[in-house]
Design a protein around this motif. Structure first.
Motif, PDB file in Angstrom:
ATOM      1  N   CYS A  65      10.112   4.471  -6.478  1.00 53.05           N
ATOM      2  CA  CYS A  65       9.107   4.165  -5.450  1.00 53.05           C
ATOM      3  C   CYS A  65       9.507   2.933  -4.641  1.00 53.05           C
ATOM      4  CB  CYS A  65       7.742   3.979  -6.092  1.00 53.05           C
ATOM      5  SG  CYS A  65       7.092   5.515  -6.797  1.00 53.05           S
TER       6      CYS A  65
ATOM      7  N   GLU B  54       0.825  -1.210   0.000  1.00 56.41           N
ATOM      8  CA  GLU B  54       0.000   0.000   0.000  1.00 56.41           C
ATOM      9  C   GLU B  54       0.859   1.260   0.000  1.00 56.41           C
ATOM     10  OE1 GLU B  54      -0.484  -2.620   2.051  1.00 56.41           O
ATOM     11  OE2 GLU B  54      -2.345  -3.399   1.207  1.00 56.41           O
ATOM     12  N   ASP B  55       1.920   1.275   0.810  1.00 62.09           N
ATOM     13  CA  ASP B  55       2.826   2.431   0.839  1.00 62.09           C
ATOM     14  C   ASP B  55       3.542   2.598  -0.494  1.00 62.09           C
ATOM     15  OD1 ASP B  55       2.092   3.017   3.427  1.00 62.09           O
ATOM     16  OD2 ASP B  55       3.889   2.145   4.341  1.00 62.09           O
TER      17      ASP B  55
ATOM     18  N   ILE C 164      -2.672  -0.019  -8.338  1.00 62.95           N
ATOM     19  CA  ILE C 164      -3.128   0.805  -7.210  1.00 62.95           C
ATOM     20  C   ILE C 164      -4.475   0.316  -6.682  1.00 62.95           C
ATOM     21  CG2 ILE C 164      -1.781   2.836  -7.831  1.00 62.95           C
ATOM     22  CD1 ILE C 164      -4.349   3.989  -9.124  1.00 62.95           C
TER      23      ILE C 164
ATOM     24  N   SER D  36       1.074   4.094  -2.838  1.00 67.31           N
ATOM     25  CA  SER D  36       0.814   5.466  -2.397  1.00 67.31           C
ATOM     26  C   SER D  36       1.955   6.399  -2.786  1.00 67.31           C
ATOM     27  CB  SER D  36       0.595   5.491  -0.884  1.00 67.31           C
ATOM     28  OG  SER D  36       0.399   6.790  -0.434  1.00 67.31           O
ATOM     29  N   THR D  37       3.178   5.907  -2.688  1.00 70.44           N
ATOM     30  CA  THR D  37       4.343   6.698  -3.095  1.00 70.44           C
ATOM     31  C   THR D  37       4.240   7.040  -4.586  1.00 70.44           C
ATOM     32  OG1 THR D  37       5.722   5.640  -1.417  1.00 70.44           O
ATOM     33  CG2 THR D  37       6.871   6.748  -3.217  1.00 70.44           C
TER      34      THR D  37
ATOM     35  N   LEU E 177       1.558   7.270  -6.383  1.00 71.19           N
ATOM     36  CA  LEU E 177       0.461   8.219  -6.608  1.00 71.19           C
ATOM     37  C   LEU E 177       0.885   9.659  -6.337  1.00 71.19           C
ATOM     38  CD1 LEU E 177      -2.516   6.145  -5.212  1.00 71.19           C
ATOM     39  CD2 LEU E 177      -2.251   6.988  -7.566  1.00 71.19           C
ATOM     40  N   ARG E 178       1.878   9.851  -5.491  1.00 77.82           N
ATOM     41  CA  ARG E 178       2.382  11.208  -5.225  1.00 77.82           C
ATOM     42  C   ARG E 178       3.045  11.808  -6.461  1.00 77.82           C
ATOM     43  NH1 ARG E 178       4.086  12.615   0.504  1.00 77.82           N
ATOM     44  NH2 ARG E 178       2.697  11.362   1.770  1.00 77.82           N
TER      45      ARG E 178
END
Length: 165
Positions: A76, A43-44, A128, A47-48, A50-51
């Motif tokens: 990432c 998940e992290d 994602i 999420s990275t 997606l930034r």
């Protein structure tokens, strides 16, 4: 960056060109000079990525200023304590092969080109969830969201690898 001074949540770091600057804010990972970056989770990792959505595509790029598809995965992964190769070919050889339709958050998906290049893997992305992935699109020119079940300008998902257990 190597931090040689800190005040509260701000860090003075060495920069290229024999300069120094300050970093401040959340998302800073503290790693001892001789230590490893701690491994996070799928998940992290997603999420990275997606930034970096909306960042410009840049061949061989590895920053928010410009990044390519394998660079997005590589950067990432490194931020999240995973050592992956920098190339698409190397990334295709990591983890465990899965069917694209079974891809979960954090899995890598690989796109084949269309037309004459339908057998060539041309891009890689990070799942994602919800049947979507994020990737740096060469043809669209930026980091975007794709649908695992649909072809986009850069190709169609034909393969997937699981790198988190």
């Amino acid at each position: 960056f190597y931090a040689f001074n800190s005040i509260n949540d701000s860090y003075e770091v060495y920069l290229p060109g024999n300069r120094a600057g300050w970093l401040r804010g959340i998302g800073i990972i503290h790693v001892r000079q001789d230590g490893m970056i701690p491994v996070t989770n799928a998940e992290d990792f997603a999420s990275t990525a997606l930034r970096l959505k909306g960042s410009s595509y840049l061949l061989s790029g590895m920053s928010a200023t410009g990044i390519d598809a394998p660079g997005l995965v590589y950067v990432c992964a490194r931020i999240n304590g995973i050592n992956l190769p920098r190339t698409i070919r190397g990334q295709m050889a990591t983890g465990t092969e899965i069917r694209p339709e079974d891809a979960l958050i954090g899995d890598l998906v690989f796109l084949a080109g269309t037309g004459d290049k339908s057998d060539d893997i041309v891009s890689v992305g990070i799942c994602i969830g919800g049947g979507s992935y994020i990737y740096a699109g060469r043809k669209i020119g930026y980091v975007a969201i794709g649908d695992i079940n649909r072809e986009n300008q850069d190709g169609i998902v034909v393969s997937a690898r699981r790198i988190f257990n």
